[in-house]
Design an enzyme around this catalytic site. Structure first.
Site, PDB file in Angstrom:
ATOM      1  N   LYS A 176      -8.439   8.463 -16.300  1.00 59.67           N
ATOM      2  CA  LYS A 176      -8.383  10.089 -16.429  1.00 59.67           C
ATOM      3  C   LYS A 176      -7.943  10.432 -18.011  1.00 59.67           C
ATOM      4  O   LYS A 176      -7.394  11.463 -18.079  1.00 59.67           O
ATOM      5  CB  LYS A 176      -7.725  10.664 -15.544  1.00 59.67           C
ATOM      6  N   HIS A 212      -9.666  -0.337 -17.573  1.00 59.31           N
ATOM      7  CA  HIS A 212      -8.436   0.277 -17.254  1.00 59.31           C
ATOM      8  C   HIS A 212      -7.339  -0.487 -17.228  1.00 59.31           C
ATOM      9  O   HIS A 212      -6.301  -0.494 -16.637  1.00 59.31           O
ATOM     10  CB  HIS A 212      -8.453   1.008 -15.926  1.00 59.31           C
ATOM     11  N   SER A 233      -5.582  16.052 -14.075  1.00 62.32           N
ATOM     12  CA  SER A 233      -6.947  15.527 -13.841  1.00 62.32           C
ATOM     13  C   SER A 233      -7.212  14.610 -12.660  1.00 62.32           C
ATOM     14  O   SER A 233      -8.088  14.694 -12.086  1.00 62.32           O
ATOM     15  CB  SER A 233      -7.556  14.696 -15.166  1.00 62.32           C
TER      16      SER A 233
END
Length: 289
Positions: free
Chosen positions: A46, A101, A131
């Site tokens: 995010k 990530h 988010s």
């Protein structure tokens, strides 16, 4: 509601969703062979991943819009650690763009021996949390986030996807990659998008003209992405992601956290993040208060 045991895998102390990851895909990532001209945008979840999936192909191919209009973003710039990579890797043309990530220590051996470049995108952790909170509400393959208060605690303790925000940022900030890494923030990109694209272009040695930079900025704007079915995740079946609960591309702004945090929550959040970043030799571009 499904439990976290049903929904998540544990990998090197981190949790990842089973819907998009498997032990095989994580193993595949470890054996992945990086090429010298590969580019990987690394983010904590995010923090602007999908935005980079939009930007990188255009910068790397001189502004040609074909990939944006013909290939869904998760195949256009796949995640290193997700199951999809093995299926699409052969269709990627050099220079290849990936997203990840992963924390620095999880990058595969071939990354370290290659000259592949990294763009690390950071975002104000309070906006990341907000988010993420909405994403958990609309994605059926993620755990119910509980109340906002409960989710703050989960976030601060690292009981969320890919662990603690502070650990992620520290791992990449400490990475000694010299001119192979560029740091940029989500907020910088929002504040002056053409200048950010120029920085990315220069870092990747693409030397885009001013005209192409403006074109990239226009086609990678939040408004443009939100209306592009190849980029807005509307092609994902509703049973996985319910855009009626919360659109995947929700606001695309900086500072929305101000509409969510109480003063007590803010004080708690700030004190924990500050403590965990004590003694680090980089400064954050946002005030934590």
């Amino acid at each position: 509601m499904p439990s976290s045991v049903e929904l998540y895998l544990q990998y090197e102390g981190l949790i990842v969703p089973k819907e998009t990851h498997s032990f095989e895909s994580l193993q595949y990532a470890q054996q992945f062979k990086f090429k010298d001209d590969d580019v990987v945008a690394v983010t904590y979840p995010k923090s602007g991943t999908v935005w980079m999936q939009e930007i990188l192909p255009l910068v790397l191919n001189g502004g040609d819009l074909t990939p944006l209009n013909t290939v869904v973003n998760w195949d256009r710039v796949p995640w290193l650690e997700e199951t999809r990579l093995a299926k699409v890797v052969d269709q990627l043309t050099s220079p290849r763009a990936l997203v990840s990530h992963f924390t620095y220590n999880l990058m595969p051996p071939s990354f370290h021996t290659s000259k592949a470049k990294v763009i690390y995108v950071m975002r104000n952790p309070k906006d990341v949390l907000v988010s993420s909170y909405y994403f958990h509400q609309m994605a059926s393959f993620l755990e119910d986030p509980g109340t906002f208060d409960e989710f703050i605690e989960k976030f601060l303790e690292g009981r969320v996807l890919f662990g603690k925000w502070t650990d992620h940022v520290k791992s990449w900030r400490r990475a000694e990659l010299g001119d192979r890494i560029m740091f940029i923030t989500y907020e910088e990109m929002i504040q002056d998008f053409p200048a950010s694209i120029r920085r990315i272009s220069d870092f990747l040695g693409c030397n885009l003209t001013e005209e192409v930079i403006q074109k990239v900025a226009e086609h990678c704007s939040f408004k443009s992405m939100k209306s592009n079915c190849m980029s807005n995740f509307s092609l994902v079946p509703k049973k996985y992601m319910d855009n009626d609960k919360s659109p995947f591309l929700r606001k695309g702004i900086a500072g929305d956290w101000k509409n969510h945090f109480s003063s007590e929550q803010l004080a708690r959040f700030t004190s924990v993040i500050r403590k965990e970043l004590e003694g680090e030799n980089f400064s954050l571009l946002w005030s934590l208060d």
